[in-house]
Design a protein around this motif. Structure first.
Motif, PDB file in Angstrom:
ATOM      1  N   SER A  13    -153.838  26.594 -11.435  1.00  0.00           N
ATOM      2  CA  SER A  13    -153.312  27.685 -10.274  1.00  0.00           C
ATOM      3  C   SER A  13    -154.582  27.839  -9.503  1.00  0.00           C
ATOM      4  O   SER A  13    -154.572  29.501  -9.688  1.00  0.00           O
ATOM      5  N   SER A  14    -155.815  27.407 -10.009  1.00  0.00           N
ATOM      6  CA  SER A  14    -156.796  28.203  -9.895  1.00  0.00           C
ATOM      7  C   SER A  14    -157.598  28.023  -8.732  1.00  0.00           C
ATOM      8  O   SER A  14    -159.448  28.337  -8.526  1.00  0.00           O
ATOM      9  N   GLY A  15    -157.342  27.110  -8.283  1.00  0.00           N
ATOM     10  CA  GLY A  15    -157.823  27.176  -6.279  1.00  0.00           C
ATOM     11  C   GLY A  15    -158.112  25.505  -6.397  1.00  0.00           C
ATOM     12  O   GLY A  15    -159.253  25.028  -5.592  1.00  0.00           O
ATOM     13  N   LYS A  16    -158.175  24.794  -7.830  1.00  0.00           N
ATOM     14  CA  LYS A  16    -159.029  23.246  -7.606  1.00  0.00           C
ATOM     15  C   LYS A  16    -158.866  21.929  -6.391  1.00  0.00           C
ATOM     16  O   LYS A  16    -159.424  22.045  -6.135  1.00  0.00           O
ATOM     17  N   SER A  17    -156.884  22.565  -6.871  1.00  0.00           N
ATOM     18  CA  SER A  17    -156.516  21.542  -5.350  1.00  0.00           C
ATOM     19  C   SER A  17    -157.531  22.186  -3.929  1.00  0.00           C
ATOM     20  O   SER A  17    -157.666  21.129  -2.767  1.00  0.00           O
ATOM     21  N   THR A  18    -156.876  23.556  -3.487  1.00  0.00           N
ATOM     22  CA  THR A  18    -157.229  23.776  -2.463  1.00  0.00           C
ATOM     23  C   THR A  18    -159.130  23.898  -2.079  1.00  0.00           C
ATOM     24  O   THR A  18    -159.624  23.257  -1.384  1.00  0.00           O
ATOM     25  N   TRP A  19    -159.882  23.664  -3.339  1.00  0.00           N
ATOM     26  CA  TRP A  19    -161.862  23.290  -3.128  1.00  0.00           C
ATOM     27  C   TRP A  19    -161.763  21.634  -2.588  1.00  0.00           C
ATOM     28  O   TRP A  19    -162.838  21.894  -2.548  1.00  0.00           O
ATOM     29  N   THR A  20    -160.425  21.377  -3.920  1.00  0.00           N
ATOM     30  CA  THR A  20    -160.820  20.256  -3.660  1.00  0.00           C
ATOM     31  C   THR A  20    -160.832  19.145  -2.648  1.00  0.00           C
ATOM     32  O   THR A  20    -162.373  18.424  -2.320  1.00  0.00           O
ATOM     33  N   LYS A  21    -160.253  20.167  -1.526  1.00  0.00           N
ATOM     34  CA  LYS A  21    -159.528  19.649  -0.144  1.00  0.00           C
ATOM     35  C   LYS A  21    -160.621  19.528   0.895  1.00  0.00           C
ATOM     36  O   LYS A  21    -161.354  19.105   1.535  1.00  0.00           O
ATOM     37  N   LYS A  22    -160.971  21.339   0.771  1.00  0.00           N
ATOM     38  CA  LYS A  22    -162.605  21.634   1.629  1.00  0.00           C
ATOM     39  C   LYS A  22    -163.947  20.761   1.209  1.00  0.00           C
ATOM     40  O   LYS A  22    -164.110  20.884   2.134  1.00  0.00           O
ATOM     41  N   LEU A  23    -164.378  20.523  -0.063  1.00  0.00           N
ATOM     42  CA  LEU A  23    -165.275  19.589  -0.213  1.00  0.00           C
ATOM     43  C   LEU A  23    -164.778  18.467   0.021  1.00  0.00           C
ATOM     44  O   LEU A  23    -166.012  18.108   0.625  1.00  0.00           O
ATOM     45  N   ALA A  24    -163.646  17.943  -0.058  1.00  0.00           N
ATOM     46  CA  ALA A  24    -163.774  16.407   0.315  1.00  0.00           C
ATOM     47  C   ALA A  24    -164.394  17.038   1.864  1.00  0.00           C
ATOM     48  O   ALA A  24    -164.202  15.422   1.949  1.00  0.00           O
ATOM     49  N   GLY A 163    -162.186  35.292  -3.939  1.00  0.00           N
ATOM     50  CA  GLY A 163    -163.516  35.413  -2.803  1.00  0.00           C
ATOM     51  C   GLY A 163    -164.305  34.968  -2.641  1.00  0.00           C
ATOM     52  O   GLY A 163    -165.164  35.560  -1.506  1.00  0.00           O
ATOM     53  N   GLU A 164    -164.661  34.381  -3.674  1.00  0.00           N
ATOM     54  CA  GLU A 164    -166.547  34.122  -2.413  1.00  0.00           C
ATOM     55  C   GLU A 164    -165.859  32.429  -2.023  1.00  0.00           C
ATOM     56  O   GLU A 164    -165.234  31.635  -2.154  1.00  0.00           O
ATOM     57  N   GLU A 165    -167.195  31.537  -1.443  1.00  0.00           N
ATOM     58  CA  GLU A 165    -167.002  30.586  -1.028  1.00  0.00           C
ATOM     59  C   GLU A 165    -168.019  29.633  -2.305  1.00  0.00           C
ATOM     60  O   GLU A 165    -169.108  30.007  -3.292  1.00  0.00           O
ATOM     61  N   LEU A 166    -167.564  27.800  -2.415  1.00  0.00           N
ATOM     62  CA  LEU A 166    -167.975  27.171  -3.139  1.00  0.00           C
ATOM     63  C   LEU A 166    -169.150  26.777  -2.270  1.00  0.00           C
ATOM     64  O   LEU A 166    -168.860  26.750  -1.250  1.00  0.00           O
TER      65      LEU A 166
END
Ligand SMILES: Nc1ncnc2c1ncn2[C@@H]1O[C@H](COP(=O)(O)OP(=O)(O)OP(=O)(O)O)[C@@H](O)[C@H]1O
Length: 285
Positions: A13-24, A163-166
């Motif tokens: 629950s560290s945001g992996k799916s959230t960032w995966t979605k944004k990256l995709a 709080g940061e952006e990838l």
């Protein structure tokens, strides 16, 4: 040159799916790539905590996610592996697969604190059976082996704090524009030719193992004890031995390594490769 792999990792629950979605979305919409996401989550079918709490089931899960990613890597798309990927030795295996294709691999670490990840876990609007129990959450946090950009299998490396952006653009550049990573420059030994490669492997790995055994057997025959760092021939890297280790374990690791070299068409400096393999396996037991 085949399409590359992005290995997500981080606490539960560290945001992996959230960032995966944004990256995709970024790679598809702004860079015109085809993206395939391999989701560990899809394997859970409502039994997330049961699976993650059972080492046999969890191992099967990892094997499935790995083979699915491996299968897709031969196609014309970017594969993002949205999974815990918390074991160093496992990330090393993914690296070997990417090398064998050959393709590039980037590691993304969702680097949020345990407290933050737990808070996101309990506040998420998922059904209860898709949240981690406290026990499973803590086990996974304890076992998490933080990626290290110094390891060539964790590099190129991107991390994103709470709080940061990838750095989406940076990832795109690493995947598509940077030169293929250079060979490890830490050794000056002569290049190894194809024909004697496996013979050289055998000799190099045997001598490295002998050195580790010799370093540990002065006191106790048969077990390599109490060693922190062992200097070995054929590499400037050292082997980290934390726990007691038997001679037969070492020989087994050597056999596994040689089999992997035969099947993966992995090429590189044998000494460095073997030491890195040992270090990845010794710390993920
Ligand atoms: N940067 C963020 N800011 C606020 N909330 C976030 C952030 N990233 C993730 N979350 C929230 O945390 C929860 C878990 O996020 P997400 O599913 O992306 O994590 P995960 O690492 O993929 O989880 P899992 O380990 O279950 O696969 C979600 O409810 C999400 O909305």
């Amino acid at each position: 040159f085949k399409m590359p792999l992005v290995v997500m990792c981080g606490y539960p629950s560290s945001g992996k799916s959230t960032w995966t979605k944004k990256l995709a979305e970024y790679l598809e919409k702004e860079q015109g790539k085809q993206v395939h996401v391999v989701k560990e989550e899809e394997q859970f079918r409502g039994e997330k905590n049961d699976i993650l709490d059972d080492s046999r089931k969890e191992k099967e899960l990892r094997a499935k996610v790995k083979s699915e990613s491996q299968r897709l890597l031969t196609k014309d798309n970017v594969v993002i592996m949205d999974a815990l990927n918390y074991i160093k030795g496992y990330r090393y295996e993914l690296f070997c697969i990417s090398k064998a294709v050959p393709t590039r691999q980037v590691t993304v670490h969702c680097d949020v604190s345990e407290a933050q990840a737990w808070e996101w876990n309990i506040n998420t609007d998922r059904p209860d059976n898709e949240k981690y129990t406290r026990e499973v959450f803590e086990h996974l946090v304890q076992r998490f082996e933080t990626p290290d950009p110094q390891n060539r299998w964790d590099s190129p490396f991107f991390s994103v704090l709470s709080g940061e952006e990838l750095d989406l653009q940076g990832i795109n550049t690493s995947l598509f524009f940077n030169k293929t990573p250079k060979k490890n420059m830490s050794t000056q030994s002569n290049p190894v030719t194809e024909s004697n490669y496996l013979g050289t492997m055998e000799k190099v790995t045997s001598e490295i193992i002998q050195k580790i055994i010799a370093a540990g057997t002065e006191r106790d025959s048969g077990t390599v004890d109490d060693i922190q760092e062992v200097e070995v021939p054929y590499s400037k890297l050292t082997v980290h031995v934390e726990d007691s280790l038997t001679v037969s374990q070492l020989n087994k690791l050597k056999r596994q390594f040689i089999t992997m070299c035969k099947t993966s068409s992995l090429k590189g400096e044998p000494g460095d490769m073997f030491v890195q393999y040992l270090n990845s396996q010794l710390s993920s037991a």
